[in-house]
Design a protein around this motif. Structure first.
Motif, PDB file in Angstrom:
ATOM      1  N   SER A   1       0.860  -1.321   0.060  1.00  0.00           N
ATOM      2  CA  SER A   1       0.025  -0.144   0.029  1.00  0.00           C
ATOM      3  C   SER A   1       0.690   1.276  -0.052  1.00  0.00           C
ATOM      4  CB  SER A   1      -0.822  -0.037   1.075  1.00  0.00           C
ATOM      5  OG  SER A   1      -0.286   0.000   2.644  1.00  0.00           O
TER       6      SER A   1
ATOM      7  N   TYR B   1       2.078   1.729  -3.636  1.00  0.00           N
ATOM      8  CA  TYR B   1       0.869   2.236  -4.515  1.00  0.00           C
ATOM      9  C   TYR B   1       0.762   3.645  -4.247  1.00  0.00           C
ATOM     10  CZ  TYR B   1       0.194  -2.265  -6.370  1.00  0.00           C
ATOM     11  OH  TYR B   1       0.270  -3.489  -7.214  1.00  0.00           O
ATOM     12  N   SER B   2       0.735   3.913  -2.945  1.00  0.00           N
ATOM     13  CA  SER B   2       0.501   5.384  -2.652  1.00  0.00           C
ATOM     14  C   SER B   2       1.820   6.135  -3.241  1.00  0.00           C
ATOM     15  CB  SER B   2       0.422   5.627  -1.155  1.00  0.00           C
ATOM     16  OG  SER B   2       0.441   6.954  -0.674  1.00  0.00           O
TER      17      SER B   2
ATOM     18  N   ASN C   1       1.293   6.944  -6.791  1.00  0.00           N
ATOM     19  CA  ASN C   1      -0.289   7.645  -7.247  1.00  0.00           C
ATOM     20  C   ASN C   1      -0.081   9.190  -7.225  1.00  0.00           C
ATOM     21  OD1 ASN C   1      -2.766   8.692  -7.375  1.00  0.00           O
ATOM     22  ND2 ASN C   1      -3.455   7.253  -5.535  1.00  0.00           N
ATOM     23  N   SER C   2      -0.122   9.863  -8.189  1.00  0.00           N
ATOM     24  CA  SER C   2      -0.020  11.265  -8.217  1.00  0.00           C
ATOM     25  C   SER C   2      -0.815  12.094  -7.400  1.00  0.00           C
ATOM     26  CB  SER C   2       0.098  11.998  -9.745  1.00  0.00           C
ATOM     27  OG  SER C   2      -1.131  11.688 -10.208  1.00  0.00           O
ATOM     28  N   LYS C   3      -2.241  11.643  -7.123  1.00  0.00           N
ATOM     29  CA  LYS C   3      -3.262  12.276  -6.414  1.00  0.00           C
ATOM     30  C   LYS C   3      -3.065  11.756  -4.843  1.00  0.00           C
ATOM     31  CE  LYS C   3      -6.443  11.913 -10.374  1.00  0.00           C
ATOM     32  NZ  LYS C   3      -7.583  11.353 -10.570  1.00  0.00           N
ATOM     33  N   SER C   4      -2.095  11.059  -4.624  1.00  0.00           N
ATOM     34  CA  SER C   4      -1.931  10.812  -3.181  1.00  0.00           C
ATOM     35  C   SER C   4      -0.859  11.838  -2.209  1.00  0.00           C
ATOM     36  CB  SER C   4      -1.127   9.545  -2.773  1.00  0.00           C
ATOM     37  OG  SER C   4      -0.575   9.328  -1.660  1.00  0.00           O
TER      38      SER C   4
ATOM     39  N   TYR D   1       2.885  10.928  -2.617  1.00  0.00           N
ATOM     40  CA  TYR D   1       3.499  10.762  -3.802  1.00  0.00           C
ATOM     41  C   TYR D   1       4.829  11.016  -4.159  1.00  0.00           C
ATOM     42  CZ  TYR D   1       4.011  11.649  -8.867  1.00  0.00           C
ATOM     43  OH  TYR D   1       4.670  11.493 -10.259  1.00  0.00           O
TER      44      TYR D   1
END
Length: 79
Positions: free
Chosen positions: A32, A35-36, A39-42, A45
């Motif tokens: 997790s 993936y975070s 992820n450009s929206k995290s 990131y």
């Protein structure tokens, strides 16, 4: 094409590779967190986080790219 032949072709083309499981173990992070990180929206990131090789059924990472990223992190932490 057999699994061994595919692994040999990958190694010849990209050098040694790591699976996502091996990457997470090496970096001591969870899936997790991985993936975070990509992820450009995290909020966590990381723009320079190494991405997997494209076009394969599973996430494969070039070992040298990961080593360079970890060296960069250790250099930044030592400043």
């Amino acid at each position: 094409m057999s699994h061994q032949t595919l692994d040999l072709n990958l190694t010849q083309t990209y050098g040694p590779t790591l699976t996502l499981k091996e990457l997470c173990k090496l970096m001591k992070i969870s899936r997790s967190v991985y993936y975070s990180s990509i992820n450009s929206k995290s909020p966590t990131y990381k723009e320079d986080f190494p991405l997997p090789l494209a076009g394969f059924r599973k996430n494969l990472f070039m070992t040298k790219q990961i080593e360079n990223y970890l060296d960069k992190l250790s250099y930044i932490k030592s400043i």
